[in-house]
Design a protein around this motif. Structure first.
Motif, PDB file in Angstrom:
ATOM      1  N   THR A 191       0.842  -1.033  -0.169  1.00  0.00           N
ATOM      2  CA  THR A 191      -0.054  -0.081  -0.026  1.00  0.00           C
ATOM      3  C   THR A 191       0.900   1.325  -0.009  1.00  0.00           C
ATOM      4  O   THR A 191       1.725   1.335   0.779  1.00  0.00           O
ATOM      5  CB  THR A 191      -1.028   0.130   1.113  1.00  0.00           C
ATOM      6  N   LEU A 192       0.607   2.372  -1.101  1.00  0.00           N
ATOM      7  CA  LEU A 192       1.306   3.760  -0.897  1.00  0.00           C
ATOM      8  C   LEU A 192       0.367   4.589  -0.396  1.00  0.00           C
ATOM      9  O   LEU A 192      -0.728   4.908  -0.818  1.00  0.00           O
ATOM     10  CB  LEU A 192       1.672   3.743  -2.479  1.00  0.00           C
ATOM     11  N   THR A 221      -2.203  -1.262  -3.435  1.00  0.00           N
ATOM     12  CA  THR A 221      -3.474  -0.253  -3.234  1.00  0.00           C
ATOM     13  C   THR A 221      -2.914   1.011  -2.991  1.00  0.00           C
ATOM     14  O   THR A 221      -1.378   1.157  -2.572  1.00  0.00           O
ATOM     15  CB  THR A 221      -4.110  -0.833  -2.173  1.00  0.00           C
ATOM     16  N   THR A 222      -3.568   2.058  -3.103  1.00  0.00           N
ATOM     17  CA  THR A 222      -3.067   3.441  -2.749  1.00  0.00           C
ATOM     18  C   THR A 222      -4.002   4.140  -2.052  1.00  0.00           C
ATOM     19  O   THR A 222      -5.420   3.642  -2.365  1.00  0.00           O
ATOM     20  CB  THR A 222      -2.937   4.091  -4.083  1.00  0.00           C
ATOM     21  N   ILE A 265      -2.579   9.408  -6.173  1.00  0.00           N
ATOM     22  CA  ILE A 265      -1.346   8.693  -5.957  1.00  0.00           C
ATOM     23  C   ILE A 265      -1.606   7.446  -6.912  1.00  0.00           C
ATOM     24  O   ILE A 265      -0.293   7.163  -7.352  1.00  0.00           O
ATOM     25  CB  ILE A 265      -1.294   7.983  -4.445  1.00  0.00           C
ATOM     26  N   LEU A 266      -2.703   6.750  -7.224  1.00  0.00           N
ATOM     27  CA  LEU A 266      -2.717   5.473  -8.071  1.00  0.00           C
ATOM     28  C   LEU A 266      -2.342   6.064  -9.417  1.00  0.00           C
ATOM     29  O   LEU A 266      -1.466   5.501 -10.069  1.00  0.00           O
ATOM     30  CB  LEU A 266      -3.841   5.222  -8.069  1.00  0.00           C
ATOM     31  N   THR A 280      -4.944  -0.750  -7.509  1.00  0.00           N
ATOM     32  CA  THR A 280      -6.418  -0.137  -7.357  1.00  0.00           C
ATOM     33  C   THR A 280      -6.328   0.963  -6.172  1.00  0.00           C
ATOM     34  O   THR A 280      -5.303   0.845  -5.348  1.00  0.00           O
ATOM     35  CB  THR A 280      -7.267  -1.146  -7.121  1.00  0.00           C
ATOM     36  N   ALA A 281      -7.131   1.812  -6.254  1.00  0.00           N
ATOM     37  CA  ALA A 281      -7.158   3.004  -5.110  1.00  0.00           C
ATOM     38  C   ALA A 281      -8.237   2.290  -4.107  1.00  0.00           C
ATOM     39  O   ALA A 281      -9.276   2.253  -4.520  1.00  0.00           O
ATOM     40  CB  ALA A 281      -7.605   4.191  -5.556  1.00  0.00           C
ATOM     41  N   VAL A 282      -7.624   2.343  -2.982  1.00  0.00           N
ATOM     42  CA  VAL A 282      -8.735   2.112  -1.657  1.00  0.00           C
ATOM     43  C   VAL A 282      -8.512   3.436  -1.108  1.00  0.00           C
ATOM     44  O   VAL A 282      -7.701   3.378  -0.165  1.00  0.00           O
ATOM     45  CB  VAL A 282      -8.234   0.741  -0.827  1.00  0.00           C
TER      46      VAL A 282
END
Length: 288
Positions: A36-37, A63-64, A69-70, A85-87
């Motif tokens: 995760t980023l 995930t971002t 950020i994604l 994917t963006a969470v």
């Protein structure tokens, strides 16, 4: 030792920056990796030999914390999009009594680490520009950091020292109370991966004036839940604040819309369920 003892079914590197150093140097055969980023890194980190590049290449899923950020990460790392994917971040509802918005005394609030990228210096310049129209205007700054001394010096140089309170670090419950006591939450960031403070402000039903950067436009709907201004522009920030302070009805409508937007798009149970489902799918695929 932890990997050998726990025998994890999945490894989730939730905050990249340090933990992946240990992960890459220890064995974990056949264990899926979720990374995760929460921010961007210098370009060299994304090279195949860079620690972030190695981690993103090895991850089964990435995930971002925001869509911003994604998109930036996918531009840096070709071929990542199909695994990423963006969470989008979320927060539980604060357990604090809500206070109706009042403009009897104009009060602004900034919250965050006192560092250059947060743009608190821009908020101080904006307050200086507003003092003639609003002589009772006050600004509270919550947080500590390397730029705190410079900010105090700037407030004195601008002649607004009596109007600015440097409150230092505060616990989340105290921050929630301060938001209820404020008219407008100000986020003049020069860079912001997501903007949890903006989400907290929205949950509190407070209008937000923020910079149009990073993930902030995902939280602040310009002209509906708050106002967005160009990053680094103290004059634009002052103009936006002046307009809101002069129009309490509009500011109140922004606050109500912000709360509704937060409840609809940043639900904590949905955030947890999304990660739960993602982790389960990775573990199940590995078992198969």
């Amino acid at each position: 030792e932890l990997k050998a003892t726990l025998r994890p079914e999945l490894i989730h590197l939730f905050t990249l920056g340090y933990a992946e150093l240990f992960h890459h140097e220890t064995p974990s055969p056949g264990v899926p990796l979720l990374a995760t980023l929460h921010r961007m890194f210098p370009a060299a980190a994304y090279e195949p030999t860079g620690i972030i590049g190695r981690t993103l290449s090895a991850a089964d899923r990435v995930t971002t914390c925001s869509q911003a950020i994604l998109e930036e990460t996918c531009l840096r790392v070709p071929g990542l999009r199909e695994r990423a994917t963006a969470v989008v971040n979320a927060l539980p509802e604060p357990a604090v009594e809500r206070v109706p918005l009042s403009f009897a005394a104009p009060r602004l609030l900034c919250v965050g680490v006192a560092e250059h990228r947060k743009g608190f210096d821009l908020a101080l310049h904006a307050v200086a520009a507003l003092r003639d129209d609003h002589p009772t205007l006050t600004l509270s700054l919550v947080g500590e950091g390397p730029a705190l001394g410079e900010l105090k010096t700037l407030a004195a140089r601008l002649g607004i020292e009596p109007a600015v309170s440097f409150l230092g670090r505060r616990e989340p419950a105290a921050v929630a109370q301060l938001m209820q006591a404020s008219n407008v939450i100000v986020m003049p960031s020069r860079a912001e991966p997501f903007g949890l403070v903006a989400l907290e402000a929205a949950q509190a039903g407070r209008p937000i004036v923020a910079a149009r950067c990073g993930g902030l436009p995902e939280i602040v709907v310009d002209g509906e839940t708050g106002l967005l201004v160009a990053p680094g522009d103290a004059s634009a920030l002052a103009t936006a604040l002046r307009g809101l302070l002069a129009d309490p009805r509009r500011a109140t409508a922004f606050g109500a819309a912000a709360r509704e937007h937060a409840q609809r798009h940043f639900r904590w149970p949905q955030f947890v369920d999304t990660y739960d489902a993602l982790i389960e799918s990775l573990v199940s695929a590995c078992r198969r």
